[in-house]
Write a protein that holds these residues in place. Sequence first.
Motif, short mmCIF file in Angstrom:
data_model
loop_
_atom_site.label_atom_id
_atom_site.label_comp_id
_atom_site.label_asym_id
_atom_site.label_seq_id
_atom_site.Cartn_x
_atom_site.Cartn_y
_atom_site.Cartn_z
N PRO A 299 1.00 -1.05 -0.10
CA PRO A 299 0.06 0.04 0.08
C PRO A 299 1.06 1.38 0.10
CG PRO A 299 -1.05 -1.56 1.86
CD PRO A 299 0.47 -2.19 1.11
N GLY A 300 0.36 2.57 -0.42
CA GLY A 300 0.90 3.25 -1.43
C GLY A 300 2.30 3.50 -1.97
N ARG A 301 2.54 2.23 -2.54
CA ARG A 301 3.42 2.00 -3.29
C ARG A 301 2.88 1.37 -5.17
NH1 ARG A 301 8.56 0.57 -0.75
NH2 ARG A 301 9.66 1.31 -2.87
N GLU A 302 1.41 1.24 -4.37
CA GLU A 302 0.72 0.81 -5.76
C GLU A 302 1.30 1.37 -7.29
OE1 GLU A 302 -2.44 1.24 -2.24
OE2 GLU A 302 -0.58 2.24 -3.09
N LEU A 303 1.22 2.65 -7.82
CA LEU A 303 2.23 2.92 -8.59
C LEU A 303 3.38 2.62 -9.17
CD1 LEU A 303 1.15 4.71 -11.70
CD2 LEU A 303 2.25 6.19 -10.31
N GLU A 304 4.04 2.66 -8.48
CA GLU A 304 5.61 2.08 -9.13
C GLU A 304 5.24 -0.01 -8.81
OE1 GLU A 304 9.36 0.46 -6.08
OE2 GLU A 304 8.08 2.33 -5.20
N ASP A 305 4.39 -0.35 -8.01
CA ASP A 305 4.78 -2.17 -8.42
C ASP A 305 3.76 -1.83 -9.75
OD1 ASP A 305 5.92 -3.22 -5.94
OD2 ASP A 305 3.83 -3.18 -5.34
N PHE A 306 2.95 -1.35 -10.33
CA PHE A 306 2.09 -1.80 -11.77
C PHE A 306 3.71 -1.16 -12.30
CE2 PHE A 306 -1.81 -2.92 -9.84
CZ PHE A 306 -1.97 -3.79 -10.13
N THR A 307 4.09 0.35 -12.45
CA THR A 307 4.39 0.40 -12.92
C THR A 307 5.85 -0.84 -13.66
OG1 THR A 307 4.08 2.86 -12.80
CG2 THR A 307 6.35 2.58 -14.03
N ARG A 308 5.73 -1.43 -12.43
CA ARG A 308 6.76 -2.26 -13.05
C ARG A 308 6.67 -3.92 -13.77
NH1 ARG A 308 8.05 -6.44 -9.14
NH2 ARG A 308 6.96 -5.10 -7.74
N TRP A 309 5.32 -3.73 -13.29
CA TRP A 309 4.61 -5.59 -13.64
C TRP A 309 4.63 -5.07 -15.24
CZ3 TRP A 309 0.98 -5.74 -8.69
CH2 TRP A 309 1.54 -6.18 -8.40
N THR A 310 4.12 -4.03 -15.51
CA THR A 310 3.42 -3.97 -16.98
C THR A 310 5.21 -3.86 -17.71
OG1 THR A 310 3.32 -1.18 -16.60
CG2 THR A 310 1.38 -2.85 -16.17
N SER A 311 6.19 -2.97 -16.76
CA SER A 311 7.65 -3.23 -18.12
C SER A 311 7.28 -4.34 -18.57
CB SER A 311 7.83 -1.98 -17.42
OG SER A 311 8.61 -2.61 -15.92
N GLU A 312 7.61 -5.68 -16.96
CA GLU A 312 7.98 -6.78 -17.14
C GLU A 312 7.47 -7.46 -17.48
OE1 GLU A 312 9.67 -7.35 -12.87
OE2 GLU A 312 10.72 -6.05 -13.11
N TYR A 313 6.31 -7.45 -17.31
CA TYR A 313 5.73 -8.49 -18.20
C TYR A 313 4.85 -7.64 -18.81
CZ TYR A 313 6.90 -10.54 -13.61
OH TYR A 313 7.65 -11.16 -12.88
N LYS A 314 4.26 -9.32 -19.90
CA LYS A 314 2.83 -8.71 -21.19
C LYS A 314 1.92 -9.76 -20.88
CE LYS A 314 1.76 -8.55 -26.20
NZ LYS A 314 2.47 -9.68 -27.19
N ALA A 315 0.41 -8.80 -20.36
CA ALA A 315 -0.88 -9.49 -20.78
C ALA A 315 -1.34 -10.25 -22.05
CB ALA A 315 -2.21 -8.13 -19.77
#
Length: 598
Positions: A299-315
Motif C-alpha cells: 500500500p502506498g506503492r501501487e503505482l510503482e508496482d504496476f509500472t514495474r509489472w507492466t514493463s516486465e510482463y505482457k498481459a
Amino acid sequence: MTAITRRAAIAGSASLLAAPALARSPTPINASETLLVDGKVTTFHPSNPVADAVLLRDGRIAAVGTERDVRQHAAPDAEVIALDGRRVVPGLIDSHTHTVREGLQYALELRWDGIPTFAEAMARLREMVRRTPPGHWVRVVGGFSPEQFSDQPRMPTLEEINATAPDTPVYILFVYTSALVNGAALRALGIDRTRPDNRWPSARIERDGAGNPTGLLIADPAPVVLYATLFDAPRLSFEDALVSTRHFMREQNRLGITSTLDCGGGFQNWPDDYEVIRELGRRGELTVRIGASTFIQRPGRELEDFTRWTSEYKAGEGDDWFRLIGGGEMLVLSAYDYEIFSGPRVVPPPQAEAELEAVLRVMVANDWPFRFHATYGETIGRHLDVIERVHRDMPVDRLRWILDHGETISERDIDRVAALGGGISVQNRIAFQEREFLDRYGAKSASDAPPIRKMLRAGIPVGAGTDMSRVSSYNPWYCLEWLVTGRGIGGAQLLGPGSRLDRQTALKVWTDNAWLSNEDRSKGRIAPGLLADIAVLSEDYFAVPEEDIRHLESVLTFAGGKVAWGAGEFAGLMPELPPLKPDWSPVNLYGGTYRREA
C-alpha cells in the motif's frame, strides 16, 4: 506449458519450455480419441444447443451431435464411454477466485463448507485437535456461515474453543469480518496485553477489563489482521504445496470446475507465490486452467508496482493452462470498500480517485486489462468517474476489464459499464452473510443485490463466481442454487423474483463467461474446435429440486480432453495422485466441502 516470464528473460526460457513432463499420464485411457455417448449434452452453442454425443481429440472437441453423426468422425480405436443419460455441461468457469492461495494451504485446512449442524462442525474440530501434532494448528478458514447449522445457527464461543483445545492453536475465520483464536494461538502469535492494536492497520483486538486479548480479532474494516495472523501459522514445504495444490484442483474438478480466474489476495505476491502453479504447469500436472491477475501488496506503492509489472510482463503471457490476464482485484488500497455487511459501508478517502487514475493510466497504456473490487454503488460510481476520464484519453473499451461484485450497483452505473465496454463478475458473497445484510440493509435492498438480470439486459458480459475460499465456499453449486432460488446458505430469502435467474441462464453465466478473460473463442461451450473441458453431472441439474442443486457434483470431468475426475463406474479412469501430506491432514479424514452421502 509456456511459463510466464519476464520479457527480458523470454529468450532464455527455452530450458523451461523443454522441461520433461514428470507427471504420470493424466488419464489411463490409451486411445487417441474419446467418444462420449448417451448423454444429455447442454452445449451453449447457438446452432447446436443440445446433443447426445461428443468426440474428444487432442485436447479439443472434435464433433458434437447425435451419436450416429458423431461416430462418423471417430477413429476405429476411439475409447467409447456410455453416460447412461446423464447431464453433460461445459466445464464450469469460476470468474472470481483465490485458487492459487487456497491450493498452497488446502492440506492444512479443516473445511466447514456445507456442514449441516453445529454439532458435526464441533465434532470435526475436536477430532482434528486430537490428531494434530504439537507445533501445528487447526484452522477453519472461511467458506461457511453459522446460518447453515440447523441445530444451533451460531459461531462457537471462545470458551468452547479453549475448552476443546487448551494446548493446540485453533483459528476460525468468519468471512473477512473476524477470527476466533484460542489461547494457544494467541501465545503462538505473541498477542498479549502489551501488543497494540495498531500493529495491524484498521484492526481491533477485543480485550477484557484487564486489557488481555480475548481471542476475537476484528477487521475494522480492513482484514489485514486476519491475513497476517493466518500467514504466521505454519505453512507447507514447497514439495508438499505442489501436492496440496493438485489435490485442491482435483476437488474443484469433482465439482465440475475446469477453469478459474485468480484474483491474488492478501499476502499473495506476484510472481513469487505463483511458483507452485508454474512448476505444476511445467510438469503438465495442472487440471484447472488459471487466469491470474496481480494483486497489490505494498500500500502506498501501487503505482510503482504496476509500472514495474507492466514493463516486465505482457498481459496474456502463458498458455491455455496458466496465463497472466491483467491486474486486480485490488489496484489501490485507498479505493477498496470491503464487504463487511455487519458494519457501516466503507467510504474510500478523497485521494482514492487520483491514486486509482494514476494506476489505470499505466495499465491501459500498456494494454493490461484490469479488474476492480467494488461492493457498493457509491464506490462504483466513483470508480466509473475515473474510468471515464481515462477513457477520454485512451480507450478502455478495447480491453476486457471487469467490475467485481457490484452488489448495490445502480441502473445508471450499469449503463455506464456497458458504454465503457466492461464486464461484471458476480458472486454469492451475500449468501454467507445473509443475516448481516438483511439486518443492516433490509429485504428490499437484498432483493436486487446484485441486479444480475438488469446487467444481462444491458448487454454486459456477466460471469458468475464464488470469491472462494474465505468469504465464501469454493463449491459452485451453492452459487448456482443462490442464483436460481435467491436464498442464502441458511435459507433466508435474498434475491427477489426480478433478480433471480432461470436454470439455463444461471448455468450459462457459470460456463459461457470466457469473455472476461479474452478466451471466449477457445472455451465456455461444447463446440467443435474448443478446448475439451466437460463435466458429467451426478444428477440432472435441470430436474433436481431447487434445494438439491447444492448437492450436485461431477461424476466425470475432462480437462483438456483428459480425465481429471471420475467417480462411481468412472473412478477407474481417474489417475492417482501422490499422497497428501501431512498424514494427519484434515482433507485425508474429511475431504473438502461437505458431501451429503458421507
